[in-house]
Design a protein around this motif. Structure first.
Motif, PDB file in Angstrom:
ATOM      1  N   VAL A  43       0.835  -1.204   0.000  1.00  0.00           N
ATOM      2  CA  VAL A  43       0.000   0.000   0.000  1.00  0.00           C
ATOM      3  C   VAL A  43       0.867   1.250   0.000  1.00  0.00           C
ATOM      4  N   GLU A  44       0.249   2.362  -0.370  1.00  0.00           N
ATOM      5  CA  GLU A  44       0.978   3.619  -0.385  1.00  0.00           C
ATOM      6  C   GLU A  44       0.284   4.581   0.559  1.00  0.00           C
ATOM      7  N   PRO A  45       0.857   5.119   1.593  1.00  0.00           N
ATOM      8  CA  PRO A  45       2.233   4.895   2.047  1.00  0.00           C
ATOM      9  C   PRO A  45       2.380   3.533   2.732  1.00  0.00           C
ATOM     10  N   LYS A  46       3.597   3.034   2.761  1.00  0.00           N
ATOM     11  CA  LYS A  46       3.876   1.735   3.372  1.00  0.00           C
ATOM     12  C   LYS A  46       3.514   1.778   4.859  1.00  0.00           C
TER      13      LYS A  46
END
Length: 75
Positions: A43-46
């Motif tokens: 996912v973004e952000p980690k």
């Protein structure tokens, strides 16, 4: 020897890792003593969640973190 390392979860091409305390002689994904967090690099952000109290406890009793766990815990 007790180690703190990542164990892979998730499905193909969607890895998700748990940060676990385990015996160094066990396989990467086999049984573990305690789960102390997780890391999701997809996912973004980690996402990184680590129970620092338990992490520090296991370090104090002699558990050795893997290189990747050391880098993640430094963040």
């Amino acid at each position: 020897m007790t180690v703190i390392r990542l164990t892979r979860m998730g499905r193909n091409k969607k890895p998700f890792y748990r940060i676990v305390v385990t015996d160094s002689r066990k396989r990467r994904d086999s049984g573990w003593i305690e789960s102390i967090g997780y890391y999701n690099p997809v996912v973004e952000p980690k996402v990184l969640k680590l129970d620092e109290e338990r992490y520090n406890y296991w370090l104090s009793v002699g558990a050795k973190p893997s290189e990747k766990v050391k880098k993640l815990a430094a963040k």
